[in-house]
Design a protein around this motif. Structure first.
Motif, short mmCIF file in Angstrom:
data_model
loop_
_atom_site.label_atom_id
_atom_site.label_comp_id
_atom_site.label_asym_id
_atom_site.label_seq_id
_atom_site.Cartn_x
_atom_site.Cartn_y
_atom_site.Cartn_z
N PHE A 24 -9.36 -42.62 29.54
CA PHE A 24 -8.12 -41.27 30.03
C PHE A 24 -8.06 -41.19 28.16
O PHE A 24 -8.42 -41.26 27.49
CB PHE A 24 -6.82 -42.30 29.87
CG PHE A 24 -6.04 -43.12 28.58
CD1 PHE A 24 -4.68 -43.00 27.24
CD2 PHE A 24 -7.27 -44.18 28.02
CE1 PHE A 24 -4.65 -43.89 26.79
CE2 PHE A 24 -6.08 -45.67 27.05
CZ PHE A 24 -5.35 -44.43 26.09
N SER A 25 -7.49 -39.85 28.87
CA SER A 25 -7.67 -38.81 27.44
C SER A 25 -6.18 -38.50 27.34
O SER A 25 -5.74 -37.43 27.87
CB SER A 25 -8.40 -37.92 28.04
OG SER A 25 -7.83 -36.82 28.66
N PRO A 26 -5.57 -38.96 26.14
CA PRO A 26 -4.00 -38.40 26.36
C PRO A 26 -3.90 -37.84 25.14
O PRO A 26 -3.52 -37.11 23.94
CB PRO A 26 -3.62 -39.92 25.28
CG PRO A 26 -4.63 -40.56 24.42
CD PRO A 26 -6.12 -40.26 25.44
N ASP A 27 -4.12 -36.14 25.67
CA ASP A 27 -4.49 -34.76 24.52
C ASP A 27 -3.72 -34.34 25.17
O ASP A 27 -3.41 -32.50 24.78
CB ASP A 27 -5.79 -34.38 24.52
CG ASP A 27 -6.67 -33.84 26.53
OD1 ASP A 27 -5.62 -34.22 27.20
OD2 ASP A 27 -7.72 -34.32 26.22
N GLY A 28 -2.66 -34.41 26.25
CA GLY A 28 -1.33 -33.01 26.87
C GLY A 28 -1.82 -32.30 27.57
O GLY A 28 -1.28 -31.30 27.93
N ASP A 29 -2.95 -32.47 28.35
CA ASP A 29 -2.89 -31.26 29.78
C ASP A 29 -2.72 -31.85 31.48
O ASP A 29 -3.52 -31.35 31.83
CB ASP A 29 -4.93 -31.39 29.21
CG ASP A 29 -5.25 -32.19 29.87
OD1 ASP A 29 -5.32 -33.59 30.10
OD2 ASP A 29 -7.41 -32.35 29.84
N GLY A 30 -2.49 -33.19 30.55
CA GLY A 30 -2.35 -33.10 32.09
C GLY A 30 -2.56 -33.93 33.21
O GLY A 30 -2.15 -34.62 34.13
#
Length: 566
Positions: A472-478
């Motif tokens: 997962f990539s918690p970067d705020g891109d949805g």
């Protein structure tokens, strides 16, 4: 017969709410004047002409159902004018507040709650108000404060339109109400319950007053079966009920499906379209005995209220107004029996209903998916936080269900049991079986009032934990911002702990620690450590430990890749 029924409906329409704009409205009530905050130690009722024309109210009547008082002749109230009504003995005390009429007798307002009704000289209901002491804060409930109408343009709306006065004297008789209308919102009515009031009539209960024009349009009501509404009338005094006259009689053994649409707030233009509400409708089945106690909160948070959830496990409609709830005394006899609900309410197969002294508090504390399934009632007996009894009976005291609960039925590893509901696992198993009850799961907010219990049922297959994705990539891109950890157990009620380690084996976060799990659910990780700081990209190990009260323990290991854009 139909000709007689149509005449009957026309006569009842004479008691319909008068033009829902309410040109003269009850705008303030002082029901408990002692101790006085700064006003006379007497009850009063304030009327306001909210129209733009003078209105002759000679011979009008003010009533509390028990006492009626007639207003004097030659009484005209000007546009925007306030008129106070008080006991005849107290008229001199209210002279400083403007025009006041002393009434003998005066319709006393019960401190426990009352209904005040205003009729014109032709006995047509002009306005009605429910005096509800539950609106007061704890300090105000001791007395000395009035209830004020917030928005006179929506005088037909009770819900959210009455509030305790904020005037420093405890009320604002004869002057603009102290309540600010900026926070007022028109309440859009929702259809929440329906029942057969006779073989050929149906009553529908709404959450708030409905628009009269929309409510009395038969085309706004559609049955899935071969029934049809041929006439509709709004029901006095509060406009929250509508009665339909049907084209033929309902069958006693059948449950019908009714769709309601096109409703709007009472003082707004009727809607031509809108949200549809589908309700079950039927005639009460006096032989139905399968309403069961399904969930109980007996140890609420400080200042909170208990609640009890019921589930209909049978086949026929039940009129809950015919049921009573109470407990048993030390001699084994039924005690503290009170009517379960304050008015008619039907429960249909598979439906839930929650009873609490404070529905508002339950909504604040728990995730309430279906607010219409909660009913405010003072019927519940005092529930001990250690152990107690709850008995559900019919009006002839014949037993429907009985629960002798204990705080020991909570999960044995649960240290703090406050504000955690006990849920029934299987509705088909005995109520009094301790292992048929379990603490509500953490992911459900420790309570599921009004919907399926978090601990109900058993799942096929092996116990398991698994990830939605391996990265997962918690970067705020949805896109894959959250690591979702799913679980499922064959038996509900396990305690779960999840710890997160980096690739060097250093503990970075305890995601959950000894929380109660449901039969199935999920946990979420946002990629932060125990202090809320963002963790760097890399491989992380998630270790889940579970413990069931049967003594079964198990450990699960999962690896997930956290990726960030730098």
């Amino acid at each position: 017969m139909w000709k007689w029924m149509l005449c009957w409906m026309s006569l009842l329409n004479a008691e319909n709410l008068a033009a829902q704009g309410f040109p003269v409205a009850i705008s303030e009530l002082m029901g408990d004047p002692l101790p006085s905050i700064g006003l006379p130690s007497e009850e009063y009722i304030e009327l306001t002409n909210v129209s733009d024309k003078p209105i002759n109210i000679s011979g009008w009547m003010i009533s509390n159902h028990l006492t009626q008082s007639r207003l004097p002749d030659s009484l005209v109230i000007a546009p925007g004018e306030y008129l106070l009504l008080c006991p005849g003995r107290a008229i001199d005390l209210f002279q400083e507040f403007g025009r006041c009429i002393g009434l003998r007798p005066f319709p006393v307002i019960s401190n426990a709650g009352d209904t005040i009704l205003l009729y014109d000289n032709a006995a047509k209901l002009m306005h009605a108000v429910a005096y509800t002491p539950a609106l007061f804060t704890t300090d105000q409930a001791t007395g000395g404060w009035s209830l004020e109408l917030v928005n006179t343009a929506y005088a037909c709306q009770q819900t959210g339109n009455w509030a305790p006065s904020s005037n420093s004297r405890g009320g604002s008789p004869g002057m603009p109400n102290a309540q600010d209308t900026e926070w007022f919102e028109a309440v859009q009515p929702q259809a929440i319950n329906a029942w057969g009031s006779s073989d050929s009539t149906v009553r529908i209960l709404f959450s708030a007053a409905v628009n009269q024009a929309a409510a009395e349009r038969p085309g706004n009501y559609r049955f899935k079966e071969d029934l049809k509404a041929i006439k509709a009338r709004i029901v006095a005094p509060f406009g929250r009920e509508v009665e339909l006259l049907l084209n033929k009689e309902m069958k006693k053994e059948q449950i019908y499906s009714l769709t309601v649409t096109g409703m709007g707030a009472c003082a707004e233009q009727p809607a031509t379209t809108g949200i549809e509400y589908t309700l079950s409708v039927g005639l009460a089945d006096a032989g139905e005995k399968t309403v069961r106690i399904n969930e109980i909160l007996f140890d609420p948070a400080p200042g909170g209220k208990t609640y009890v959830e019921l589930l209909h496990a049978g086949n026929g409609p039940v009129n809950l107004a015919r049921l009573q709830v109470g407990s048993r005394g030390s001699n084994g006899r039924l005690s503290r029996l009170r009517s379960l609900v304050p008015s008619t309410r039907f429960l249909y197969p598979g439906e839930y209903l929650v009873v609490s002294e404070s529905v508002g508090w339950v909504k604040q504390q728990f995730h309430v998916k279906f607010p219409a399934r909660l009913v405010e009632s003072k019927a519940l007996p005092p529930l001990s936080i250690t152990s107690g009894q709850l008995v559900l009976v019919e009006e002839d005291s014949s037993l429907l269900d009985e629960l002798h609960y204990s705080a020991d039925w909570h999960h044995p590893q649960l240290r703090n049991k406050k504000n955690i509901a006990l849920e029934r696992k299987e509705i088909t198993q005995e109520t009094q079986q301790p292992d048929n009850w379990s603490s509500a799961a953490m992911h459900a907010g420790y309570g599921t009032p009004g919907y399926q219990n978090s601990q109900s049922g058993e799942l096929a297959g092996a116990d398991n934990f698994f990830l939605e994705t391996e990265g997962f990539s918690p970067d705020g891109d949805g896109i894959q911002d959250i690591c979702t950890i799913f679980y499922r157990f064959r038996q509900a009620g396990s305690l779960t702990s999840i710890r997160i380690y980096d690739r060097r084996g250093i503990l970075k976060r305890v995601l959950v620690n000894n929380v109660i799990s449901a039969a199935a659910g999920k946990f979420l990780w946002d990629g932060t450590d125990a202090h809320g700081h963002k963790l760097p990209s890399g491989l992380y190990l998630l270790i889940a430990d579970t413990w069931h009260r049967s003594g079964k323990t198990k450990r699960y290991r999962m690896a997930v890749t956290l990726g960030r854009k730098y």
